[in-house]
Design a protein around this motif. Structure first.
Motif, PDB file in Angstrom:
ATOM      1  N   VAL A 159      25.737  93.113  84.810  1.00  0.00           N
ATOM      2  CA  VAL A 159      25.669  92.358  85.735  1.00  0.00           C
ATOM      3  C   VAL A 159      24.574  91.340  85.702  1.00  0.00           C
ATOM      4  CG1 VAL A 159      25.636  92.088  88.394  1.00  0.00           C
ATOM      5  CG2 VAL A 159      26.434  94.085  87.274  1.00  0.00           C
ATOM      6  N   ASP A 160      24.532  90.135  85.901  1.00  0.00           N
ATOM      7  CA  ASP A 160      23.530  89.022  86.291  1.00  0.00           C
ATOM      8  C   ASP A 160      23.955  87.705  85.821  1.00  0.00           C
ATOM      9  OD1 ASP A 160      21.544  90.284  87.644  1.00  0.00           O
ATOM     10  OD2 ASP A 160      20.080  90.331  86.088  1.00  0.00           O
ATOM     11  N   GLY A 161      24.239  87.783  84.270  1.00  0.00           N
ATOM     12  CA  GLY A 161      24.555  86.328  83.709  1.00  0.00           C
ATOM     13  C   GLY A 161      23.507  85.459  83.370  1.00  0.00           C
ATOM     14  N   VAL A 162      22.429  86.234  82.770  1.00  0.00           N
ATOM     15  CA  VAL A 162      21.310  85.333  81.970  1.00  0.00           C
ATOM     16  C   VAL A 162      21.752  84.854  80.828  1.00  0.00           C
ATOM     17  CG1 VAL A 162      19.421  86.585  83.305  1.00  0.00           C
ATOM     18  CG2 VAL A 162      20.080  87.420  81.238  1.00  0.00           C
ATOM     19  N   LYS A 163      21.136  83.890  80.155  1.00  0.00           N
ATOM     20  CA  LYS A 163      21.335  83.169  78.846  1.00  0.00           C
ATOM     21  C   LYS A 163      21.532  84.355  77.851  1.00  0.00           C
ATOM     22  CE  LYS A 163      20.223  78.672  77.827  1.00  0.00           C
ATOM     23  NZ  LYS A 163      19.077  77.644  77.647  1.00  0.00           N
ATOM     24  N   ASP A 164      20.620  85.270  77.810  1.00  0.00           N
ATOM     25  CA  ASP A 164      20.733  86.065  76.471  1.00  0.00           C
ATOM     26  C   ASP A 164      21.747  87.082  76.462  1.00  0.00           C
ATOM     27  OD1 ASP A 164      18.317  85.200  75.936  1.00  0.00           O
ATOM     28  OD2 ASP A 164      17.152  86.957  76.327  1.00  0.00           O
ATOM     29  N   ALA A 165      22.253  87.483  77.938  1.00  0.00           N
ATOM     30  CA  ALA A 165      23.450  88.246  77.929  1.00  0.00           C
ATOM     31  C   ALA A 165      24.522  87.427  77.635  1.00  0.00           C
ATOM     32  CB  ALA A 165      23.522  88.776  79.304  1.00  0.00           C
ATOM     33  N   LEU A 166      24.734  86.064  78.140  1.00  0.00           N
ATOM     34  CA  LEU A 166      25.803  85.102  77.825  1.00  0.00           C
ATOM     35  C   LEU A 166      25.789  85.219  76.415  1.00  0.00           C
ATOM     36  CD1 LEU A 166      26.116  82.731  80.622  1.00  0.00           C
ATOM     37  CD2 LEU A 166      27.101  84.913  80.387  1.00  0.00           C
ATOM     38  N   GLN A 167      24.743  84.999  75.593  1.00  0.00           N
ATOM     39  CA  GLN A 167      24.883  84.882  74.221  1.00  0.00           C
ATOM     40  C   GLN A 167      25.402  85.985  73.644  1.00  0.00           C
ATOM     41  OE1 GLN A 167      24.110  81.766  72.468  1.00  0.00           O
ATOM     42  NE2 GLN A 167      25.295  83.140  70.849  1.00  0.00           N
ATOM     43  N   ALA A 168      25.060  87.192  73.862  1.00  0.00           N
ATOM     44  CA  ALA A 168      25.439  88.424  73.449  1.00  0.00           C
ATOM     45  C   ALA A 168      26.938  88.602  73.759  1.00  0.00           C
ATOM     46  CB  ALA A 168      24.833  89.668  74.060  1.00  0.00           C
ATOM     47  N   LEU A 169      27.166  88.095  74.751  1.00  0.00           N
ATOM     48  CA  LEU A 169      28.882  88.113  75.192  1.00  0.00           C
ATOM     49  C   LEU A 169      29.640  87.145  74.267  1.00  0.00           C
ATOM     50  CD1 LEU A 169      31.138  88.898  76.923  1.00  0.00           C
ATOM     51  CD2 LEU A 169      30.315  87.399  78.908  1.00  0.00           C
ATOM     52  N   ALA A 170      28.857  85.863  73.962  1.00  0.00           N
ATOM     53  CA  ALA A 170      29.623  85.058  73.126  1.00  0.00           C
ATOM     54  C   ALA A 170      29.577  85.659  71.560  1.00  0.00           C
ATOM     55  CB  ALA A 170      28.783  83.708  73.017  1.00  0.00           C
ATOM     56  N   ASP A 171      28.567  86.593  71.287  1.00  0.00           N
ATOM     57  CA  ASP A 171      28.581  87.099  69.939  1.00  0.00           C
ATOM     58  C   ASP A 171      29.399  88.371  69.703  1.00  0.00           C
ATOM     59  OD1 ASP A 171      26.577  85.045  69.157  1.00  0.00           O
ATOM     60  OD2 ASP A 171      24.881  86.244  69.734  1.00  0.00           O
ATOM     61  N   GLY A 172      30.127  88.741  70.863  1.00  0.00           N
ATOM     62  CA  GLY A 172      31.053  89.774  70.754  1.00  0.00           C
ATOM     63  C   GLY A 172      30.216  91.237  71.151  1.00  0.00           C
ATOM     64  N   LYS A 173      28.908  91.229  71.452  1.00  0.00           N
ATOM     65  CA  LYS A 173      27.946  92.437  71.646  1.00  0.00           C
ATOM     66  C   LYS A 173      28.200  92.917  72.925  1.00  0.00           C
ATOM     67  CE  LYS A 173      24.937  91.615  68.077  1.00  0.00           C
ATOM     68  NZ  LYS A 173      23.321  91.554  67.401  1.00  0.00           N
ATOM     69  N   ILE A 174      28.334  92.105  73.999  1.00  0.00           N
ATOM     70  CA  ILE A 174      28.862  92.505  75.554  1.00  0.00           C
ATOM     71  C   ILE A 174      30.398  91.976  75.668  1.00  0.00           C
ATOM     72  CG2 ILE A 174      28.236  91.843  77.813  1.00  0.00           C
ATOM     73  CD1 ILE A 174      25.210  91.799  77.001  1.00  0.00           C
ATOM     74  N   ASN A 175      30.727  92.856  76.393  1.00  0.00           N
ATOM     75  CA  ASN A 175      32.378  92.493  76.584  1.00  0.00           C
ATOM     76  C   ASN A 175      32.590  91.870  77.844  1.00  0.00           C
ATOM     77  OD1 ASN A 175      32.045  95.259  75.182  1.00  0.00           O
ATOM     78  ND2 ASN A 175      33.765  94.328  74.238  1.00  0.00           N
ATOM     79  N   HIS A 176      31.736  92.053  79.097  1.00  0.00           N
ATOM     80  CA  HIS A 176      31.996  91.529  80.181  1.00  0.00           C
ATOM     81  C   HIS A 176      30.695  91.418  81.144  1.00  0.00           C
ATOM     82  CE1 HIS A 176      34.932  89.776  83.101  1.00  0.00           C
ATOM     83  NE2 HIS A 176      34.422  90.433  84.259  1.00  0.00           N
ATOM     84  N   VAL A 177      30.412  90.314  81.773  1.00  0.00           N
ATOM     85  CA  VAL A 177      29.487  90.235  82.736  1.00  0.00           C
ATOM     86  C   VAL A 177      29.738  89.501  83.955  1.00  0.00           C
ATOM     87  CG1 VAL A 177      27.295  88.751  82.781  1.00  0.00           C
ATOM     88  CG2 VAL A 177      27.626  89.384  80.774  1.00  0.00           C
ATOM     89  N   VAL A 178      29.443  90.064  85.009  1.00  0.00           N
ATOM     90  CA  VAL A 178      29.490  89.825  86.521  1.00  0.00           C
ATOM     91  C   VAL A 178      28.285  88.990  86.692  1.00  0.00           C
ATOM     92  CG1 VAL A 178      30.004  90.799  88.510  1.00  0.00           C
ATOM     93  CG2 VAL A 178      30.764  91.974  86.835  1.00  0.00           C
TER      94      VAL A 178
END
Ligand code: GYE
Length: 324
Positions: free
Chosen positions: A257-276
């Protein structure tokens, strides 16, 4: 020409002195001058918090509000002392983001007795006495937890065996930790195949998220999913997962949860699957509320921020404009 400039500078300086005298001398704090706002922040534990602090500082400046800012380092006693000092300084309005939900009645009664209106931002308190504050501005954390749960039940909908989940909780006793846990549990409890096999606080920080995930990886033979109450803990956990020779986003699916840039980057890279998403940019709305309560106008009891969710494609699309 030079003379004129000197005169202007002298006048400006005199004006400044006058303003300061007004600001600190009036019994209602800043009467006649700028509105004084005492803001007691939680700390600097996460990327979300850093963005929230910047939003508050920037928008106070834009709104011409004199901001007194303190950082409680995630400790309730520090926040209580900060609020007491704002009462003593006779600020016009107090706003704060309560580190935990309970234990605020005494100090908020002191503010009420001093006739200083209080605004809760970001996190709520559990007191039934709604006269202790004017309004709450922030997110619906139960809804955020539910969204994380709904993503999970969709992702693992066709799984036949037990789905083992580990949970990194936020700061113990805080509204986002309590509510994100509850919302998520409410959704996944509909199907007994979802099992939270380990759940512990990572205090909303990267370092603690990493440390606790390391312990989970040692004690749990099979982890399918990590649910992290914020991005920073998920980012710390990713380091632990990689160090253990596993692939984050594949061997262990991750929702946070949050949606900070670093997490969106990890999501774009496939390391995180979903961000609320949880929106930290509360500053402009807060300053509007400060002006209203300072003027004695009535404000809604609760103001909720608008939020979305990110999958890999929407994270990639959002990244170039992401401010934090
Ligand atoms: O999610 C987390 C921060 O209270 C909503 O606090 C906030 C939470 C946020 O430390 O990253």
């Amino acid at each position: 020409m030079l003379k004129k400039r000197w005169a202007a500078a002298a006048a400006a300086a005199a004006g400044l002195v006058l303003l300061t005298a007004c600001g600190s001398g009036g019994s209602s704090g800043g009467s006649g001058g700028a509105i004084t706002l005492g803001f007691a922040q939680v700390g600097a534990e996460s990327g979300w918090r850093t963005a929230n602090t910047k939003s508050i500082q920037d928008s106070a400046k834009t709104a011409g509000i004199e901001l007194k800012f303190s950082d409680a380092q995630q400790k309730q006693e520090n926040q209580i002392s900060a609020i007491r000092s704002y009462i003593q300084q006779k600020v016009k309005v107090i706003a704060f983001s309560p580190v935990v939900e309970s234990g605020w009645e005494t100090v908020l009664k002191e503010a009420k007795t001093a006739n200083i209106p209080v605004i809760l931002t970001d996190r709520a308190i559990d007191s039934p006495d709604k006269t202790l504050y004017k309004t709450f501005l922030g997110s619906d954390f139960i809804a955020e937890g539910k969204k994380a749960g709904q993503w999970l039940t969709k992702e693992f909908g066709s799984a036949t065996g037990q789905v083992n989940i580990v949970e990194l909780q936020g700061t113990t006793g805080s509204a986002p930790a309590n509510d994100r846990k509850k919302g998520f549990a409410d959704v996944i409890s509909a199907d007994p195949k979802y099992k939270i096999v380990a759940s512990q606080t990572g205090e909303f920080t990267r370092a603690k998220g990493k440390e606790v995930m390391e312990a989970f990886l040692k004690s749990q033979p099979k982890i399918d999913v990590l649910y992290a109450h914020n991005d920073d803990m998920a980012l710390g956990a990713i380091e632990a997962i990689e160090a253990a020779g596993k692939v984050p986003g594949k061997d262990i699916k991750i929702v946070s949860v949050d949606g900070v840039k670093d997490a969106l980057q990890a999501l774009a890279d496939g390391k995180i699957n979903h961000v609320v998403e949880c929106n930290p940019l509360l500053g402009p709305q807060l300053m509007d509320l400060v002006k209203k309560v300072a003027a004695g106008e009535s404000v809604p009891e609760r103001i909720e921020t608008q939020e979305t969710e990110f999958d890999q494609a929407s994270a990639k699309a959002a990244l170039p404009q992401r401010q934090y």
